[in-house]
Design an enzyme around this catalytic site. Structure first.
Site, PDB file in Angstrom:
ATOM      1  N   GLU A   1     -25.773  38.719 -55.336  1.00 34.77           N
ATOM      2  CA  GLU A   1     -26.392  39.946 -55.825  1.00 34.77           C
ATOM      3  C   GLU A   1     -27.061  39.787 -57.187  1.00 34.77           C
ATOM      4  O   GLU A   1     -28.092  40.403 -57.456  1.00 34.77           O
ATOM      5  CB  GLU A   1     -25.361  41.075 -55.889  1.00 34.77           C
ATOM      6  CG  GLU A   1     -24.914  41.579 -54.527  1.00 34.77           C
ATOM      7  CD  GLU A   1     -23.921  40.653 -53.838  1.00 34.77           C
ATOM      8  OE1 GLU A   1     -23.258  39.855 -54.543  1.00 34.77           O
ATOM      9  OE2 GLU A   1     -23.802  40.717 -52.606  1.00 34.77           O
TER      10      GLU A   1
ATOM     11  N   PHE B   1     -22.124  46.739 -54.763  1.00 32.20           N
ATOM     12  CA  PHE B   1     -22.441  45.378 -55.229  1.00 32.20           C
ATOM     13  C   PHE B   1     -23.780  45.342 -55.976  1.00 32.20           C
ATOM     14  O   PHE B   1     -23.928  44.647 -56.972  1.00 32.20           O
ATOM     15  CB  PHE B   1     -22.476  44.405 -54.052  1.00 32.20           C
ATOM     16  CG  PHE B   1     -21.257  44.480 -53.179  1.00 32.20           C
ATOM     17  CD1 PHE B   1     -19.989  44.460 -53.736  1.00 32.20           C
ATOM     18  CD2 PHE B   1     -21.370  44.590 -51.805  1.00 32.20           C
ATOM     19  CE1 PHE B   1     -18.856  44.547 -52.933  1.00 32.20           C
ATOM     20  CE2 PHE B   1     -20.241  44.679 -50.999  1.00 32.20           C
ATOM     21  CZ  PHE B   1     -18.980  44.654 -51.560  1.00 32.20           C
TER      22      PHE B   1
ATOM     23  N   SER C   1     -26.894  46.093 -42.580  1.00 29.45           N
ATOM     24  CA  SER C   1     -26.337  47.279 -43.230  1.00 29.45           C
ATOM     25  C   SER C   1     -27.417  48.098 -43.928  1.00 29.45           C
ATOM     26  O   SER C   1     -27.259  49.282 -44.151  1.00 29.45           O
ATOM     27  CB  SER C   1     -25.222  46.888 -44.202  1.00 29.45           C
ATOM     28  OG  SER C   1     -25.696  45.975 -45.158  1.00 29.45           O
TER      29      SER C   1
END
Lengths: 296, 317
Positions: free
Chosen positions: B63, B88, B42
């Site tokens: 994260e 995130f 991504s």
């Protein structure tokens, strides 16, 4: 700094020498660390007494590990605190600044007199450490569960560069209830970060109660093993046991977790193992008694 | 995504400019590393990984750890580009962004991918329309919202060149290459005037700048000369450009972000305390329903025609 001969040798070249060349026998090294630890305990408690705030319980439980790191095991140069080759230390339980600041002052990072400004208005010596104000601090801590991920990042940088510096981090035991630690633990285990050592200050008390009554951590050793770490459990006040674990004399192929069994408030009879001294402040009489007990 | 591939319409996905720039920087400087949360795909960092396998650090779906690791890599002398879906990277890790990056002044570059409503259909958990508000309140982190491929490249280069924490908000919604003079310069803290005009000012950033330019063209045909200001640098922000804009007497702000705390708020903070003028803040009023990014932008009034209508209402009102 009153007596120069008590200050540790901080020459990186000397610290980088093979350990076999370190002349002093273990007992002598331990005696030196013990002297430093006694000084740090007394100074930390005076800071808390004068500031009328602080976290003496956790200061006193972590002091022997801190002293072993700074007055024997680690390589650093206080005159050049961001030297790329330095060993790194992160106090993830960032509230134990009484012990940390006393240690850094004794190690030569800043003048001892500055300790008297602890938590005073505009002092660099905040209740939690700030790397941009205090030389020797690597990252700003205070909120729990932050130190280990940052230490993992430093260790990865060292791994990429094939550098020989080591990375140490102290967490509280209650702090391990923060999930970010376990994210970092997985990364460290997966990447076999053999340059990383975590010391868990296992005093078994968090702010309000025992860790096991709050949210149990045991079996703590099995948890770290399951995450791919070497685990050693040790009396966190036994300097002679801590020294060989921290001085790099044992080479490893994965990160090391030292579960340091400690006593919250260690050395002050009325504070020991009492959760209420997490952030208690002694009155004048209690302070006098504590200083007497800590002379021993 | 239901919309056609951006390039097919002469539009660009700014992630491509991001990774191309990062690869170029990485080839020149081995301190450049990338940190991802299982987001190689991504973030489009497959090429970087293939070129520099030891310098792509995938911490998995974690994260908080990712941002902390980025700060640690900076401590170890690296220039860490921490990339993940913006929702995130900022929301999940907000305290790490605050303590480990901003407050610590770590030399970390946080790249929020697919920001705004790029993940339109996936719903508010995946929309990132709060990120600028959260980060700009910290003050000690540079916040950049580039509008097209050229500006994305410049923002990434500027982030790499400066010592300190930076957040770069990177879109995946197709945007055209904006018309600029050949000697255009990107500077942190400086706004860019893309269209001159003194009847009103439109201040926009990111994916909305191209719509603001269209609006200005529409308004010009109607005899209203609106200045278009691209405010890519949200923190620090160009106060002088905002005060100049206020002199037109009418400011419309437009952003792919919440109307609370973002560009509109930043402009209002400055205008209200210096030279108050009429304002209209265009953006998202709160959590958004499902729908394509284009649908949500249109619905929130972030279209060229609604920006133009908003200017007209202020000027004629």
């Amino acid at each position: 700094m009153s007596d120069a001969q008590e200050r540790p040798s901080t020459s990186l070249a000397e610290r980088a020498a093979p350990l076999a060349e370190r002349a002093a026998p273990l007992a002598e090294r331990a005696a030196h660390v013990r002297d430093m630890a006694r000084w740090v305990r007394r100074r930390a408690l005076r800071m808390v007494f004068e500031a009328r705030q602080g976290h003496p319980g956790g200061d006193l439980s972590a002091t022997d590990v801190l002293a072993t790191l700074y007055f024997d095991a680690m390589r650093y140069d206080p005159a050049n605190p961001r030297l790329p080759t330095r060993d790194r230390f992160i106090l993830s339980k960032g509230h134990a600044t009484g012990a940390l600041y006393s240690t850094l002052a004794k190690a030569g990072y800043f003048p001892e007199e500055q300790l008297s400004t602890y938590m005073q208005p505009l002092s660099a010596l905040n209740g939690h450490p700030n790397r941009n104000k205090i030389p020797g601090v690597e990252t700003n801590t205070g909120p729990l569960g932050h130190g280990l991920p940052v230490a993992v990042g430093i260790a990865i940088a060292g791994q990429i560069d094939a550098a020989d510096y080591r990375v140490f981090v102290i967490t509280g035991d209650g702090e391990l209830q923060e999930g970010s630690n376990w994210e970092a633990a997985m990364t460290a285990g997966h990447r076999k970060l053999s340059n990383l050592t975590l010391i868990v200050d296992r005093n078994r008390l968090q702010q309000g109660a025992s860790t096991e009554d709050t949210v149990a951590l045991d079996p703590l050793d099995a948890k770290w093993r399951a995450f791919g770490w070497d685990v050693v459990e040790v009396d966190g006040h036994d300097i002679e046991a801590l020294l060989p674990l921290l001085d790099g004399s044992i080479s490893r192929d994965r990160p090391l977790c030292i579960i340091a069994n400690t006593v919250k408030g260690k050395g002050v009879s009325y504070m020991e193992n009492k959760a209420s001294w997490h952030h208690g402040v002694p009155n004048a009489e209690q302070f006098e008694q504590a200083m007497k007990e800590l002379e021993a | 995504m239901s919309s056609p591939a951006p390039q097919a319409q002469g539009l660009f996905d700014c992630r491509d400019a991001y990774v191309k720039t990062l690869e170029a920087l990485g080839a020149d400087d081995d301190r450049i590393v990338a940190v991802v949360n299982d987001s190689v795909g991504s973030s489009k960092l497959g090429g970087f990984r293939d070129k520099f396998p030891t310098r792509l650090i995938n911490v998995g779906i974690a994260e908080q750890n990712m941002v902390g690791v980025g700060a640690g890599l900076a401590n170890g002398g690296k220039i860490a580009f921490v990339s993940g879906a913006s929702c995130f990277l900022t929301g999940r890790s907000l305290e790490q962004v605050k303590a480990d990056c901003a407050y610590s002044q770590a030399n970390v570059k946080l790249c929020g991918i697919s920001s705004g409503v790029a993940y339109g259909e996936l719903g508010p958990t995946h929309h990132s329309i709060e990120d600028v508000a959260w980060l700009r309140t910290m003050g000690d982190i540079t916040v950049l919202v580039p509008a097209d491929p050229w500006e994305t490249e410049q923002a990434i280069r500027a982030a790499a060149a400066m010592d300190g924490p930076v957040f770069v908000r990177i879109s995946r919604m197709g945007v055209p290459a904006l018309p600029r003079p050949a000697d255009a310069v990107f500077e942190i803290g400086k706004a860019e005037v893309l269209h001159q005009g003194n009847d009103a000012a439109i201040i926009a950033n990111g994916t909305v700048v191209c719509r603001a330019l269209e609006a200005a063209a529409e308004l010009a045909a109607q005899g209203i000369n609106a200045r278009v200001i691209n405010m890519a640098s949200m923190s620090p922000i160009d106060e002088a450009a905002i005060l100049e804009a206020a002199k037109t007497g009418a400011i419309v702000t437009a952003e792919e972000h919440s109307v609370r705390g973002g560009l509109g708020s930043a402009v209002a903070e400055i205008v209200s305390q210096n030279t108050p003028c009429r304002m209209k803040i265009l953006g998202f009023a709160g959590f958004q329903p499902t729908g394509s990014a284009e649908f949500l932008m249109e619905r929130a009034g972030l279209s060229a025609s609604n920006i133009a209508a908003s200017v007209r209402a202020l000027v004629q009102g």
